[in-house]
Scaffold this motif. Structure first.
Motif: not given
Length: 122
Positions: A46-52, A102-107, A114-116
């Motif tokens: 998602l575009d907004w998430f690229e910056k975050e 709130i956010i989980i990472l998948a390796e 990947l961010y969920y």
């Protein structure tokens, strides 16, 4: 006569339920995982998430994907709609609501991350 009617209605009801369960109405199209009763959706592209993205650091290991699910009815804890079995999941540092992340990472196998994100409205 009552028995025949009840049996016929029961068969029709089961037939309709079978159609609904197998229909695309319940199929998962998004990249999702379920953890601790919450559904998390992939936000990596998602575009907004690229910056975050750089704000979220990998925390402790919380488990791994146990099964792949293509239906909302069979989406259980540690199941995913797109990730393969064995994908390791991590929580993120300082991004918790209570005790749940709130956010989980998948390796992934190719060392990608990947961010969920838990999306309460979904």
């Amino acid at each position: 006569m009552k028995k025949v009617t009840i049996i016929s209605l029961s068969i029709c009801f089961l037939f309709v339920i079978g159609i609904v369960i197998n229909s695309s109405f319940l199929k998962i199209e998004k990249d999702m995982i379920k953890y601790e009763g919450r559904i998390y959706s992939n936000i990596s592209q998602l575009d907004w998430f690229e910056k975050e993205k750089n704000k979220y650091k990998k925390g402790g290991r919380i488990g791994e994907i146990k099964r792949i699910s293509k239906s909302y009815l069979s989406l259980w804890n540690f199941s995913a709609s797109k990730l393969p079995k064995g994908t390791v999941l991590y929580d993120t540092v300082n991004t918790k609501e209570g005790i749940k992340p709130i956010i989980i990472l998948a390796e992934t196998e190719n060392d990608g991350i990947l961010y969920y994100r838990w999306l309460p409205k979904e």
